[in-house]
Motif scaffolding. Structure first.
Motif, PDB file in Angstrom:
ATOM      1  N   LYS A 165       0.857  -1.224  -0.026  1.00  0.00           N
ATOM      2  CA  LYS A 165      -0.013  -0.090  -0.085  1.00  0.00           C
ATOM      3  C   LYS A 165       0.818   1.336  -0.081  1.00  0.00           C
ATOM      4  O   LYS A 165       0.296   2.326  -0.128  1.00  0.00           O
ATOM      5  N   GLY A 166       2.277   1.191   0.234  1.00  0.00           N
ATOM      6  CA  GLY A 166       2.992   2.324   0.702  1.00  0.00           C
ATOM      7  C   GLY A 166       3.500   3.109  -0.755  1.00  0.00           C
ATOM      8  O   GLY A 166       3.736   4.337  -0.449  1.00  0.00           O
ATOM      9  N   TYR A 167       3.668   2.770  -1.814  1.00  0.00           N
ATOM     10  CA  TYR A 167       4.244   3.223  -2.709  1.00  0.00           C
ATOM     11  C   TYR A 167       3.559   4.426  -3.206  1.00  0.00           C
ATOM     12  O   TYR A 167       4.113   5.634  -3.301  1.00  0.00           O
ATOM     13  N   PRO A 168       2.286   4.550  -3.482  1.00  0.00           N
ATOM     14  CA  PRO A 168       1.586   5.571  -3.917  1.00  0.00           C
ATOM     15  C   PRO A 168       1.452   6.616  -3.021  1.00  0.00           C
ATOM     16  O   PRO A 168       1.567   7.832  -3.248  1.00  0.00           O
ATOM     17  N   ILE A 169       1.453   6.540  -1.611  1.00  0.00           N
ATOM     18  CA  ILE A 169       1.679   7.267  -0.530  1.00  0.00           C
ATOM     19  C   ILE A 169       2.739   8.232  -0.403  1.00  0.00           C
ATOM     20  O   ILE A 169       2.970   9.261  -0.634  1.00  0.00           O
ATOM     21  N   ILE A 170       3.984   7.406  -0.636  1.00  0.00           N
ATOM     22  CA  ILE A 170       5.217   8.021  -0.530  1.00  0.00           C
ATOM     23  C   ILE A 170       5.729   8.901  -1.896  1.00  0.00           C
ATOM     24  O   ILE A 170       6.204   9.874  -1.814  1.00  0.00           O
ATOM     25  N   LYS A 171       5.442   8.332  -3.081  1.00  0.00           N
ATOM     26  CA  LYS A 171       5.148   8.953  -4.186  1.00  0.00           C
ATOM     27  C   LYS A 171       4.623  10.343  -4.017  1.00  0.00           C
ATOM     28  O   LYS A 171       5.132  11.480  -4.413  1.00  0.00           O
ATOM     29  N   ALA A 172       3.333  10.397  -3.744  1.00  0.00           N
ATOM     30  CA  ALA A 172       2.448  11.597  -3.458  1.00  0.00           C
ATOM     31  C   ALA A 172       3.218  12.465  -2.520  1.00  0.00           C
ATOM     32  O   ALA A 172       3.241  13.653  -2.493  1.00  0.00           O
ATOM     33  N   MET A 179      -5.305   2.375   4.435  1.00  0.00           N
ATOM     34  CA  MET A 179      -3.982   2.839   4.810  1.00  0.00           C
ATOM     35  C   MET A 179      -3.781   4.124   4.136  1.00  0.00           C
ATOM     36  O   MET A 179      -3.689   4.085   3.178  1.00  0.00           O
ATOM     37  N   VAL A 180      -3.549   5.178   5.025  1.00  0.00           N
ATOM     38  CA  VAL A 180      -3.080   6.417   4.300  1.00  0.00           C
ATOM     39  C   VAL A 180      -1.907   7.203   4.716  1.00  0.00           C
ATOM     40  O   VAL A 180      -1.561   8.117   4.152  1.00  0.00           O
ATOM     41  N   GLY A 181      -1.102   6.460   5.242  1.00  0.00           N
ATOM     42  CA  GLY A 181       0.172   6.942   6.138  1.00  0.00           C
ATOM     43  C   GLY A 181       0.760   5.810   6.352  1.00  0.00           C
ATOM     44  O   GLY A 181       0.245   4.953   6.823  1.00  0.00           O
ATOM     45  N   PHE A 182       2.329   5.776   6.648  1.00  0.00           N
ATOM     46  CA  PHE A 182       3.075   5.047   7.092  1.00  0.00           C
ATOM     47  C   PHE A 182       4.566   5.622   7.480  1.00  0.00           C
ATOM     48  O   PHE A 182       4.644   6.645   7.052  1.00  0.00           O
ATOM     49  N   CYS A 183       5.103   4.913   8.404  1.00  0.00           N
ATOM     50  CA  CYS A 183       6.548   5.336   9.044  1.00  0.00           C
ATOM     51  C   CYS A 183       7.078   4.132   8.985  1.00  0.00           C
ATOM     52  O   CYS A 183       6.929   3.225   9.932  1.00  0.00           O
ATOM     53  N   GLU A 184       8.637   4.314   8.688  1.00  0.00           N
ATOM     54  CA  GLU A 184       9.607   3.106   9.086  1.00  0.00           C
ATOM     55  C   GLU A 184      10.357   3.727  10.346  1.00  0.00           C
ATOM     56  O   GLU A 184      10.734   4.598  10.282  1.00  0.00           O
TER      57      GLU A 184
END
Length: 268
Positions: free
Chosen positions: A98-105, A146-151
Motif C-alpha cells: 500500500k505504501g508506494y502511492p503514498i510515498i510518491k505523493a 491505510m493512508v500513511g506509514f512510517c518506518e
C-alpha cells in the motif's frame, strides 16, 4: 571497538548504522579501511549529546509527558487526529502493498528533487529494512484504508524515525495527521517501551521538509549536539575544496548539501 559491519554506505557516504550515542571517533586508518571498500567519504559523528553547541546534531526526544506537555491548541489538533485515524504497528508487507502511492505523493507534495523515488527504489529500500525495523500504519477510521506509514529503525533502548509518508489530501484537510502519528509513536517508544530516546535523524543538510522544526516546536524534540568529522577519498576531497568558495553560487541541491556539511565539521 571498531567494526566495519557497524557502518553502511548511503548515497556514497559511509555512516554508522547503530544508535548514534554509541558512535566513537574514528582514526584516519579506520576511515581508510572503509573507503577502500567503496564510497566517496566517511561521515563520523561522536561525543553524542555533548554540552558544547556544535554545528551538527541529532534531533531527539527523551521524555514523554502525554497531552499535558502540549498547549491547548496542540491538544485540540491531537484529539482531532486521534479521532480521524488509527495509528498502529503493521507488517512490512502491508507497507510494500500500500505504501508506494503514498510515498510518491509525499515526494511530490514536498517537492523533493534531490533523490529519486519509483516503485523499484521503494521496494529495494524495504528489502534493506531487515530485523531491527518497525513499521507503523495510519488508517482512515471511516474507510479503514491505510493512508500513511512510517518506518522506524530500532536499537537497544533507542530508535530513529525514518521514511515517512502521508496522503497529502489528509495533510491539507485539517485532520492534522502528523500530530497523531508522532504522538502515538512517542507514546509507544518512550512511555510503553521505556526507550532512552527517539530520534528524527541528524541535522538536515538538504532542508527539503519542515519535519524537524515541526517536532522541535510541537513535540519538544531537542538538539543533541555532537561533533562531526568527514574523511574523503583523495579525489573527492579535492573536488570539495575546489568548489567550497563557490558554494553560495551552486544551484545543485546535492552538491550544495555536501559543501554545507563540510562547513559543519568540528574545528578542534
Amino acid at each position: 571497538m571498531f567494526s566495519e559491519s557497524d557502518f553502511e554506505i548511503y548515497r556514497h557516504a559511509w555512516r554508522y548504522n547503530l544508535a548514534p550515542d554509541k558512535e566513537k571517533q574514528l582514526s584516519d586508518s579506520q576511515c581508510k579501511t572503509l573507503l577502500r571498500q567503496g564510497g566517496w567519504m566517511v561521515r563520523n559523528t561522536f561525543d553524542f549529546d555533548c554540552k558544547e553547541e556544535t554545528d551538527f546534531w541529532y534531533l531527539i526526544k527523551d521524555s514523554f509527558g502525554g497531552m499535558e506537555e502540549h498547549s491547548q491548541n496542540e491538544r485540540k489538533k491531537l484529539r482531532h487526529a486521534l479521532r480521524s485515524f488509527d495509528f498502529q504497528l503493521v507488517d512490512k508487507e502491508l507497507v510494500r502493498q500500500k505504501g508506494y502511492p503514498i510515498i510518491k505523493a509525499t515526494y511530490v507534495d514536498y517537492n523533493i528533487s534531490d533523490r529519486d523515488m519509483n516503485e523499484k527504489i521503494f521496494n529495494e529500500y524495504l528489502d534493506k529494512c531487515k530485523g531491527n525495523h518497525d513499521f507503523w500504519g495510519a488508517f482512515d477510521v471511516e474507510t479503514q484504508e491505510m493512508v500513511g506509514f512510517c518506518e522506524v529503525r530500532v536499537w537497544d533502548g533507542a530508535c530513529e524515525y525514518g521514511l515517512i509518508g502521508f496522503d497529502p489530501k489528509y495533510k491539507h484537510n485539517a485532520t492534522y495527521p502528523y500530530y497523531g502519528f508522532f504522538y502515538k509513536m512517542n507514546e509507544y517508544y518512550l512511555d510503553n517501551q521505556k526507550f532512552r530516546y527517539v530520534a528524527d535523524g541528524a541535522r538536515s543538510i538538504t532542508e527539503h521538509s519542515n519535519i524537524q522544526p515541526f517536532l522541535e516546536k510541537n513535540f519538544n524534540f531537542r538538539k543533541a549536539y555532537c561533533k562531526l568529522k568527514i574523511k574523503y577519498k583523495w579525489w573527492f576531497g579535492a573536488i570539495v575544496r575546489v568548489l567550497l568558495p563557490f558554494r553560495r553560487l551552486i544551484w545543485s541541491r546535492n552538491v550544495k548539501a555536501i559543501l554545507n556539511m563540510h562547513k559543519m565539521q568540528y574545528d578542534n
